[in-house]
Write a protein that holds these residues in place. Structure first.
Motif, PDB file in Angstrom:
ATOM      1  N   GLU A 183      14.319  11.097  15.527  1.00  0.00           N
ATOM      2  CA  GLU A 183      14.622  10.579  14.195  1.00  0.00           C
ATOM      3  C   GLU A 183      15.039   9.111  14.273  1.00  0.00           C
ATOM      4  N   ALA A 184      15.844   8.774  15.260  1.00  0.00           N
ATOM      5  CA  ALA A 184      16.282   7.382  15.421  1.00  0.00           C
ATOM      6  C   ALA A 184      15.093   6.466  15.703  1.00  0.00           C
ATOM      7  N   ILE A 185      14.168   6.931  16.510  1.00  0.00           N
ATOM      8  CA  ILE A 185      12.979   6.131  16.816  1.00  0.00           C
ATOM      9  C   ILE A 185      12.184   5.881  15.537  1.00  0.00           C
ATOM     10  N   PHE A 186      11.942   6.942  14.767  1.00  0.00           N
ATOM     11  CA  PHE A 186      11.163   6.782  13.541  1.00  0.00           C
ATOM     12  C   PHE A 186      11.899   5.933  12.508  1.00  0.00           C
ATOM     13  N   LEU A 187      13.200   6.167  12.344  1.00  0.00           N
ATOM     14  CA  LEU A 187      13.951   5.377  11.367  1.00  0.00           C
ATOM     15  C   LEU A 187      13.954   3.901  11.732  1.00  0.00           C
ATOM     16  N   SER A 188      14.119   3.602  13.016  1.00  0.00           N
ATOM     17  CA  SER A 188      14.104   2.191  13.416  1.00  0.00           C
ATOM     18  C   SER A 188      12.736   1.574  13.157  1.00  0.00           C
ATOM     19  N   THR A 189      11.672   2.354  13.342  1.00  0.00           N
ATOM     20  CA  THR A 189      10.331   1.861  13.048  1.00  0.00           C
ATOM     21  C   THR A 189      10.171   1.592  11.555  1.00  0.00           C
ATOM     22  N   PHE A 190      10.657   2.514  10.708  1.00  0.00           N
ATOM     23  CA  PHE A 190      10.576   2.303   9.267  1.00  0.00           C
ATOM     24  C   PHE A 190      11.367   1.066   8.847  1.00  0.00           C
ATOM     25  N   MET A 202      17.288  15.838  21.208  1.00  0.00           N
ATOM     26  CA  MET A 202      15.904  15.367  21.146  1.00  0.00           C
ATOM     27  C   MET A 202      15.508  15.059  19.698  1.00  0.00           C
ATOM     28  N   ILE A 203      15.872  15.928  18.762  1.00  0.00           N
ATOM     29  CA  ILE A 203      15.526  15.707  17.357  1.00  0.00           C
ATOM     30  C   ILE A 203      16.179  14.429  16.834  1.00  0.00           C
ATOM     31  N   VAL A 204      17.449  14.235  17.155  1.00  0.00           N
ATOM     32  CA  VAL A 204      18.159  13.041  16.695  1.00  0.00           C
ATOM     33  C   VAL A 204      17.552  11.783  17.321  1.00  0.00           C
ATOM     34  N   GLY A 243       0.818  -1.201   0.000  1.00  0.00           N
ATOM     35  CA  GLY A 243       0.000   0.000   0.000  1.00  0.00           C
ATOM     36  C   GLY A 243       0.858   1.259   0.000  1.00  0.00           C
ATOM     37  N   THR A 244       0.201   2.394   0.068  1.00  0.00           N
ATOM     38  CA  THR A 244       0.891   3.689   0.068  1.00  0.00           C
ATOM     39  C   THR A 244       1.836   3.805   1.260  1.00  0.00           C
ATOM     40  N   GLN A 245       1.381   3.396   2.419  1.00  0.00           N
ATOM     41  CA  GLN A 245       2.228   3.479   3.612  1.00  0.00           C
ATOM     42  C   GLN A 245       3.482   2.620   3.462  1.00  0.00           C
ATOM     43  N   ASP A 246       3.334   1.459   2.840  1.00  0.00           N
ATOM     44  CA  ASP A 246       4.492   0.581   2.613  1.00  0.00           C
ATOM     45  C   ASP A 246       5.479   1.231   1.657  1.00  0.00           C
ATOM     46  N   ARG A 247       4.958   1.876   0.607  1.00  0.00           N
ATOM     47  CA  ARG A 247       5.844   2.554  -0.351  1.00  0.00           C
ATOM     48  C   ARG A 247       6.594   3.694   0.323  1.00  0.00           C
ATOM     49  N   ILE A 248       5.921   4.433   1.197  1.00  0.00           N
ATOM     50  CA  ILE A 248       6.571   5.537   1.920  1.00  0.00           C
ATOM     51  C   ILE A 248       7.663   4.978   2.834  1.00  0.00           C
ATOM     52  N   ALA A 249       7.329   3.946   3.592  1.00  0.00           N
ATOM     53  CA  ALA A 249       8.316   3.338   4.497  1.00  0.00           C
ATOM     54  C   ALA A 249       9.519   2.814   3.715  1.00  0.00           C
ATOM     55  N   ASP A 250       9.268   2.171   2.564  1.00  0.00           N
ATOM     56  CA  ASP A 250      10.365   1.657   1.746  1.00  0.00           C
ATOM     57  C   ASP A 250      11.238   2.786   1.206  1.00  0.00           C
ATOM     58  N   ALA A 251      10.610   3.882   0.782  1.00  0.00           N
ATOM     59  CA  ALA A 251      11.379   5.014   0.245  1.00  0.00           C
ATOM     60  C   ALA A 251      12.249   5.634   1.335  1.00  0.00           C
ATOM     61  N   ILE A 252      11.698   5.804   2.518  1.00  0.00           N
ATOM     62  CA  ILE A 252      12.470   6.380   3.624  1.00  0.00           C
ATOM     63  C   ILE A 252      13.611   5.456   4.009  1.00  0.00           C
ATOM     64  N   THR A 253      13.321   4.183   4.132  1.00  0.00           N
ATOM     65  CA  THR A 253      14.360   3.209   4.494  1.00  0.00           C
ATOM     66  C   THR A 253      15.446   3.146   3.425  1.00  0.00           C
ATOM     67  N   ALA A 254      15.025   3.191   2.165  1.00  0.00           N
ATOM     68  CA  ALA A 254      16.008   3.145   1.075  1.00  0.00           C
ATOM     69  C   ALA A 254      16.925   4.364   1.124  1.00  0.00           C
ATOM     70  N   PHE A 255      16.370   5.552   1.385  1.00  0.00           N
ATOM     71  CA  PHE A 255      17.207   6.755   1.461  1.00  0.00           C
ATOM     72  C   PHE A 255      18.087   6.734   2.712  1.00  0.00           C
ATOM     73  N   ALA A 256      17.523   6.271   3.828  1.00  0.00           N
ATOM     74  CA  ALA A 256      18.290   6.248   5.085  1.00  0.00           C
ATOM     75  C   ALA A 256      19.489   5.302   5.003  1.00  0.00           C
ATOM     76  N   GLY A 257      19.476   4.389   4.069  1.00  0.00           N
ATOM     77  CA  GLY A 257      20.577   3.439   3.919  1.00  0.00           C
ATOM     78  C   GLY A 257      21.615   3.871   2.896  1.00  0.00           C
ATOM     79  N   THR A 258      21.663   5.156   2.559  1.00  0.00           N
ATOM     80  CA  THR A 258      22.616   5.632   1.557  1.00  0.00           C
ATOM     81  C   THR A 258      23.671   6.533   2.184  1.00  0.00           C
TER      82      THR A 258
END
Length: 159
Positions: free
Chosen positions: A82-89, A77-79, A24-39
């Motif tokens: 961000e770490a919490i959200f990235l780990s969730t993605f 706090m921001i970092v 779904g859309t949420q999966d595509r968003i999570a995949d895009a974020i994870t793909a960018f975070a791994g670069t």
């Protein structure tokens, strides 16, 4: 043209098609974020962001440019967020990958069953003894397992 043989209906299911229907859309968003975070671009962007933040908040551009003085509580706090959200993605993407592996395993099993049924029917048509074939398959599997477990395979039995 009238003598053309009718082709049998063969059902070929591609894993990508099944997974695409599940995505779904949420999966595509999570995949895009994870793909960018791994670069490395993500790493460079963050290194630049941290450097600018720290330089500004150390007063390099005057006291008016300081919004988060040392020890940089807002940055921390921001970092952390961000770490919490990235780990969730990452976990969302891993769960999707696990679902994809399950689809692949199911399709592989279906293909294996189909192949075995066809092989048995073809073998019977050719007069092959299925009991003898299965005995030989079991011997080969035992030899292969022995090799995989670090042992040496027993010599093949002479028929």
């Amino acid at each position: 043209m009238g003598s053309e043989a009718k082709r049998p209906a063969v059902r070929i299911v591609h894993e990508q098609d099944v997974v695409a229907r599940m995505r779904g859309t949420q999966d595509r968003i999570a995949d895009a974020i994870t793909a960018f975070a791994g670069t490395m671009a993500f790493v460079y962007l963050h290194a630049l962001w941290f450097a600018v933040w720290i330089v500004c908040n150390e007063g390099a551009f005057g006291k008016g440019a300081v919004w988060d003085p040392y020890p940089f509580g807002l940055l921390t706090m921001i970092v952390s967020l961000e770490a919490i959200f990235l780990s969730t993605f990452v976990m969302v993407s891993q769960n999707r990958q696990a679902a994809r592996e399950n689809v692949r395993a199911d399709l592989d099993f279906e293909t294996n069953v189909r192949s075995e049924v066809w092989a048995v029917h073809i073998g019977r048509s050719l007069g092959v003894d299925p009991v003898e074939v299965e005995r030989r398959v079991q011997e080969l599997l035992a030899e292969n397992r022995a090799r995989m477990n670090g042992g040496t395979a027993p010599p093949p039995k002479q028929s």
